[in-house]
Design an enzyme around this catalytic site. Structure first.
Site, PDB file in Angstrom:
ATOM      1  N   HIS A 189      42.340  51.644  50.783  1.00 40.37           N
ATOM      2  CA  HIS A 189      42.172  50.934  52.173  1.00 40.37           C
ATOM      3  C   HIS A 189      42.142  51.463  53.466  1.00 40.37           C
ATOM      4  CE1 HIS A 189      46.581  51.040  51.276  1.00 40.37           C
ATOM      5  NE2 HIS A 189      46.708  50.948  52.692  1.00 40.37           N
ATOM      6  N   HIS A 224      42.491  51.199  57.407  1.00 36.98           N
ATOM      7  CA  HIS A 224      43.182  50.542  58.353  1.00 36.98           C
ATOM      8  C   HIS A 224      42.244  50.413  59.586  1.00 36.98           C
ATOM      9  CE1 HIS A 224      47.497  50.503  56.711  1.00 36.98           C
ATOM     10  NE2 HIS A 224      47.160  51.357  56.234  1.00 36.98           N
TER      11      HIS A 224
HETATM   12  P1  5GP Z   1      49.460  52.173  53.513  1.00 33.63           P
HETATM   13  O1  5GP Z   1      50.815  52.361  54.005  1.00 33.63           O
HETATM   14  O2  5GP Z   1      49.422  52.042  52.066  1.00 33.63           O
HETATM   15  O3  5GP Z   1      48.508  52.771  54.075  1.00 33.63           O
HETATM   16  O4  5GP Z   1      49.429  50.683  54.126  1.00 33.63           O
HETATM   17  C1  5GP Z   1      49.670  49.506  53.241  1.00 33.63           C
HETATM   18  C2  5GP Z   1      49.227  48.235  54.239  1.00 33.63           C
HETATM   19  O5  5GP Z   1      49.166  47.278  53.429  1.00 33.63           O
HETATM   20  C3  5GP Z   1      50.373  48.118  55.242  1.00 33.63           C
HETATM   21  O6  5GP Z   1      49.961  48.194  56.438  1.00 33.63           O
HETATM   22  C4  5GP Z   1      51.104  46.671  54.869  1.00 33.63           C
HETATM   23  O7  5GP Z   1      51.493  46.106  55.928  1.00 33.63           O
HETATM   24  C5  5GP Z   1      49.724  46.006  54.183  1.00 33.63           C
HETATM   25  N1  5GP Z   1      50.243  45.354  53.119  1.00 33.63           N
HETATM   26  C6  5GP Z   1      51.079  45.241  51.883  1.00 33.63           C
HETATM   27  N2  5GP Z   1      51.148  44.100  51.339  1.00 33.63           N
HETATM   28  C7  5GP Z   1      50.239  43.196  51.799  1.00 33.63           C
HETATM   29  C8  5GP Z   1      49.752  41.906  51.461  1.00 33.63           C
HETATM   30  O8  5GP Z   1      50.122  41.276  50.438  1.00 33.63           O
HETATM   31  N3  5GP Z   1      48.975  41.267  52.186  1.00 33.63           N
HETATM   32  C9  5GP Z   1      48.414  42.049  53.253  1.00 33.63           C
HETATM   33  N4  5GP Z   1      47.585  41.201  54.283  1.00 33.63           N
HETATM   34  N5  5GP Z   1      48.675  43.116  53.692  1.00 33.63           N
HETATM   35  C10 5GP Z   1      49.696  43.936  52.895  1.00 33.63           C
END
Ligand code: 5GP
Ligand code: ZN
Length: 158
Positions: A100, A102
């Protein structure tokens, strides 16, 4: 990948406020936003990390992130800029293991609220009305489409 929350969002079995969806990609609001309008852009096809992601799909992923950043500037959220961040692997703080990107809206001089958002993820009310936030971003996308079609028309008539 039924255990993957982002695959669930793509399938519609897990809730999310989607901002954009096409045949290969999906963009939706982050549930714990750093700033209002913080989005995640994902490939619909599960890829755990960059090792696992098709390069052409990666290029499309960035292109949509690019487009979202431009839409934020044109939206009623009034962003002046954006941080595009991709955490690849646990060592890089990847917590959801479906690739993903951001897209985090930024405003001139927002360092305090940005830092607060980073520190208290999900505990600051920066996405209080997700439907309105998503609609505002879609307005930015519409404005971008208009601008681009206007520029094409000009080119054709030059
Ligand atoms: P990472 O740290 O893996 O780059 O970021 C994961 C992101 O996914 C975090 O910003 C977190 O808030 C978001 N996230 C985690 N679970 C969910 C979910 O169930 N729905 C949504 N919309 N975002 C999520
Ligand atoms: Zn997945």
């Amino acid at each position: 990948m039924s255990a993957c929350i982002f695959c669930g969002i793509v399938a519609g079995t897990a809730p999310a406020t989607k901002v954009h969806e096409d045949d290969t990609l999906c963009a939706f609001l982050d549930i714990r936003p750093i700033t209002r309008g913080h989005m995640l852009v994902i490939p619909k096809l599960h890829a755990t990390n960059l090792d696992d992601l098709d390069a052409a799909l990666g290029a499309r992923l960035f292109a949509l992130g690019h487009r979202m950043a431009k839409a934020l500037r044109r939206s009623t959220l009034g962003a002046d800029g954006a941080n595009l961040i991709l955490n690849d692997g646990k060592s890089a703080f990847q917590t959801v293991h479906h690739v993903h990107l951001h897209v985090v809206p930024r405003h001139t001089g927002d360092i305090r609220s940005f830092a607060t958002g980073m520190l208290f993820r999900g505990r600051v009310g920066s996405q209080p009305d997700p439907a309105t936030t998503a609609a505002a971003i879609r307005t930015g996308l519409d404005r971008l489409d208009l601008e681009e079609s206007g520029a094409k028309d000009k080119e054709q008539h030059a």
